[in-house]
Write a protein that holds these residues in place. Structure first.
Motif, PDB file in Angstrom:
ATOM      1  N   SER A 254       0.831  -1.206   0.000  1.00  0.00           N
ATOM      2  CA  SER A 254       0.000   0.000   0.000  1.00  0.00           C
ATOM      3  C   SER A 254       0.862   1.253   0.000  1.00  0.00           C
ATOM      4  O   SER A 254       0.585   2.204  -0.732  1.00  0.00           O
ATOM      5  CB  SER A 254      -0.931   0.005   1.214  1.00  0.00           C
ATOM      6  OG  SER A 254      -1.906  -0.998   1.097  1.00  0.00           O
ATOM      7  N   ALA A 255       1.905   1.266   0.829  1.00  0.00           N
ATOM      8  CA  ALA A 255       2.784   2.439   0.907  1.00  0.00           C
ATOM      9  C   ALA A 255       3.465   2.704  -0.429  1.00  0.00           C
ATOM     10  O   ALA A 255       3.757   3.852  -0.763  1.00  0.00           O
ATOM     11  CB  ALA A 255       3.824   2.241   2.002  1.00  0.00           C
ATOM     12  N   ALA A 256       3.692   1.650  -1.195  1.00  0.00           N
ATOM     13  CA  ALA A 256       4.316   1.800  -2.513  1.00  0.00           C
ATOM     14  C   ALA A 256       3.309   2.242  -3.570  1.00  0.00           C
ATOM     15  O   ALA A 256       3.672   2.457  -4.720  1.00  0.00           O
ATOM     16  CB  ALA A 256       4.969   0.495  -2.930  1.00  0.00           C
ATOM     17  N   GLY A 257       2.042   2.368  -3.193  1.00  0.00           N
ATOM     18  CA  GLY A 257       1.024   2.809  -4.139  1.00  0.00           C
ATOM     19  C   GLY A 257       0.517   1.703  -5.037  1.00  0.00           C
ATOM     20  O   GLY A 257       0.005   1.976  -6.128  1.00  0.00           O
ATOM     21  N   LEU A 258       0.637   0.455  -4.572  1.00  0.00           N
ATOM     22  CA  LEU A 258       0.165  -0.676  -5.370  1.00  0.00           C
ATOM     23  C   LEU A 258      -1.210  -1.120  -4.883  1.00  0.00           C
ATOM     24  O   LEU A 258      -1.494  -1.070  -3.687  1.00  0.00           O
ATOM     25  CB  LEU A 258       1.146  -1.847  -5.249  1.00  0.00           C
ATOM     26  CG  LEU A 258       2.549  -1.571  -5.791  1.00  0.00           C
ATOM     27  CD1 LEU A 258       3.489  -2.697  -5.421  1.00  0.00           C
ATOM     28  CD2 LEU A 258       2.493  -1.377  -7.293  1.00  0.00           C
ATOM     29  N   PRO A 259      -2.060  -1.584  -5.785  1.00  0.00           N
ATOM     30  CA  PRO A 259      -3.351  -2.116  -5.353  1.00  0.00           C
ATOM     31  C   PRO A 259      -3.134  -3.418  -4.595  1.00  0.00           C
ATOM     32  O   PRO A 259      -2.196  -4.166  -4.881  1.00  0.00           O
ATOM     33  CB  PRO A 259      -4.122  -2.339  -6.650  1.00  0.00           C
ATOM     34  CG  PRO A 259      -3.089  -2.401  -7.720  1.00  0.00           C
ATOM     35  CD  PRO A 259      -1.904  -1.627  -7.241  1.00  0.00           C
ATOM     36  N   VAL A 260      -3.986  -3.674  -3.622  1.00  0.00           N
ATOM     37  CA  VAL A 260      -3.833  -4.843  -2.753  1.00  0.00           C
ATOM     38  C   VAL A 260      -5.035  -5.760  -2.881  1.00  0.00           C
ATOM     39  O   VAL A 260      -6.177  -5.319  -2.889  1.00  0.00           O
ATOM     40  CB  VAL A 260      -3.673  -4.390  -1.278  1.00  0.00           C
ATOM     41  CG1 VAL A 260      -3.721  -5.568  -0.322  1.00  0.00           C
ATOM     42  CG2 VAL A 260      -2.379  -3.612  -1.116  1.00  0.00           C
ATOM     43  N   VAL A 261      -4.748  -7.056  -2.980  1.00  0.00           N
ATOM     44  CA  VAL A 261      -5.763  -8.104  -2.878  1.00  0.00           C
ATOM     45  C   VAL A 261      -5.394  -8.890  -1.630  1.00  0.00           C
ATOM     46  O   VAL A 261      -4.240  -9.296  -1.464  1.00  0.00           O
ATOM     47  CB  VAL A 261      -5.766  -9.027  -4.113  1.00  0.00           C
ATOM     48  CG1 VAL A 261      -6.796 -10.142  -3.946  1.00  0.00           C
ATOM     49  CG2 VAL A 261      -6.034  -8.230  -5.379  1.00  0.00           C
TER      50      VAL A 261
ATOM     51  N   ALA B  25      -5.438   2.047  -4.671  1.00  0.00           N
ATOM     52  CA  ALA B  25      -4.011   2.130  -4.358  1.00  0.00           C
ATOM     53  C   ALA B  25      -3.680   3.477  -3.710  1.00  0.00           C
ATOM     54  O   ALA B  25      -2.954   3.531  -2.714  1.00  0.00           O
ATOM     55  CB  ALA B  25      -3.186   1.922  -5.621  1.00  0.00           C
ATOM     56  N   ALA B  26      -4.206   4.559  -4.256  1.00  0.00           N
ATOM     57  CA  ALA B  26      -3.955   5.891  -3.693  1.00  0.00           C
ATOM     58  C   ALA B  26      -4.535   5.997  -2.291  1.00  0.00           C
ATOM     59  O   ALA B  26      -3.897   6.547  -1.380  1.00  0.00           O
ATOM     60  CB  ALA B  26      -4.535   6.971  -4.603  1.00  0.00           C
ATOM     61  N   GLY B  27      -5.728   5.456  -2.097  1.00  0.00           N
ATOM     62  CA  GLY B  27      -6.334   5.464  -0.768  1.00  0.00           C
ATOM     63  C   GLY B  27      -5.535   4.645   0.223  1.00  0.00           C
ATOM     64  O   GLY B  27      -5.363   5.035   1.379  1.00  0.00           O
ATOM     65  N   GLY B  28      -5.037   3.503  -0.223  1.00  0.00           N
ATOM     66  CA  GLY B  28      -4.215   2.668   0.648  1.00  0.00           C
ATOM     67  C   GLY B  28      -2.921   3.357   1.027  1.00  0.00           C
ATOM     68  O   GLY B  28      -2.477   3.286   2.179  1.00  0.00           O
ATOM     69  N   ARG B  29      -2.327   4.044   0.084  1.00  0.00           N
ATOM     70  CA  ARG B  29      -1.083   4.770   0.370  1.00  0.00           C
ATOM     71  C   ARG B  29      -1.326   5.865   1.398  1.00  0.00           C
ATOM     72  O   ARG B  29      -0.560   6.043   2.348  1.00  0.00           O
ATOM     73  CB  ARG B  29      -0.532   5.357  -0.919  1.00  0.00           C
ATOM     74  CG  ARG B  29       0.806   5.973  -0.738  1.00  0.00           C
ATOM     75  CD  ARG B  29       1.403   6.364  -2.043  1.00  0.00           C
ATOM     76  NE  ARG B  29       2.780   6.756  -1.803  1.00  0.00           N
ATOM     77  CZ  ARG B  29       3.617   7.119  -2.723  1.00  0.00           C
ATOM     78  NH1 ARG B  29       3.251   7.122  -3.972  1.00  0.00           N
ATOM     79  NH2 ARG B  29       4.830   7.464  -2.422  1.00  0.00           N
ATOM     80  N   ARG B  30      -2.415   6.610   1.216  1.00  0.00           N
ATOM     81  CA  ARG B  30      -2.788   7.658   2.182  1.00  0.00           C
ATOM     82  C   ARG B  30      -3.030   7.056   3.565  1.00  0.00           C
ATOM     83  O   ARG B  30      -2.573   7.585   4.580  1.00  0.00           O
ATOM     84  CB  ARG B  30      -4.057   8.367   1.705  1.00  0.00           C
ATOM     85  CG  ARG B  30      -3.887   9.789   1.349  1.00  0.00           C
ATOM     86  CD  ARG B  30      -5.167  10.498   0.981  1.00  0.00           C
ATOM     87  NE  ARG B  30      -6.317   9.692   0.592  1.00  0.00           N
ATOM     88  CZ  ARG B  30      -6.575   9.287  -0.653  1.00  0.00           C
ATOM     89  NH1 ARG B  30      -5.766   9.593  -1.648  1.00  0.00           N
ATOM     90  NH2 ARG B  30      -7.631   8.574  -0.918  1.00  0.00           N
ATOM     91  N   LEU B  31      -3.755   5.948   3.593  1.00  0.00           N
ATOM     92  CA  LEU B  31      -4.084   5.288   4.858  1.00  0.00           C
ATOM     93  C   LEU B  31      -2.820   4.877   5.610  1.00  0.00           C
ATOM     94  O   LEU B  31      -2.699   5.112   6.812  1.00  0.00           O
ATOM     95  CB  LEU B  31      -4.963   4.064   4.594  1.00  0.00           C
ATOM     96  CG  LEU B  31      -5.305   3.215   5.811  1.00  0.00           C
ATOM     97  CD1 LEU B  31      -6.209   3.987   6.756  1.00  0.00           C
ATOM     98  CD2 LEU B  31      -5.969   1.919   5.368  1.00  0.00           C
ATOM     99  N   VAL B  32      -1.873   4.283   4.906  1.00  0.00           N
ATOM    100  CA  VAL B  32      -0.623   3.860   5.556  1.00  0.00           C
ATOM    101  C   VAL B  32       0.122   5.063   6.097  1.00  0.00           C
ATOM    102  O   VAL B  32       0.606   5.053   7.233  1.00  0.00           O
ATOM    103  CB  VAL B  32       0.255   3.038   4.584  1.00  0.00           C
ATOM    104  CG1 VAL B  32       1.651   2.832   5.138  1.00  0.00           C
ATOM    105  CG2 VAL B  32      -0.402   1.696   4.289  1.00  0.00           C
TER     106      VAL B  32
END
Length: 85
Positions: free
Chosen positions: A10-17, A61-68
């Motif tokens: 997530s921090a790298a801006g990748l989508p997560v499954v 991915a952008a949301g995950g990066r922000r969240l982290v």
């Protein structure tokens, strides 16, 4: 899957499954696609969804990066630890 690995992605801006586990839903929120444990076909479907819907994948991915950065950074953990003592 460990949270640390998922947080790095997530921090790298990748989508997560991720596996559909309550703890992962709690920390990743709506920023990942969740699949049932043992459902191999669901993993394939989730990966296809990322490929077929690049805008949605990028938004997750952008949301995950922000969240982290906001909720799971080392600075945030240090702040929470200081508050305990």
């Amino acid at each position: 899957q460990t949270f640390a690995n998922l947080a790095r992605l997530s921090a790298a801006g990748l989508p997560v499954v991720a596996h559909d586990l309550p703890v992962l839903r709690e920390v990743l929120r709506s920023h990942a696609l969740f699949v049932p444990i043992g459902a191999g076909a669901a993993w394939i479907d989730a990966l296809h969804a990322l490929d077929e819907e690049p805008e949605a994948a990028a938004a997750r991915a952008a949301g995950g990066r922000r969240l982290v950065r906001e909720a799971h950074s080392l600075a945030r953990y240090a702040e929470a630890l200081r508050a305990l003592y």
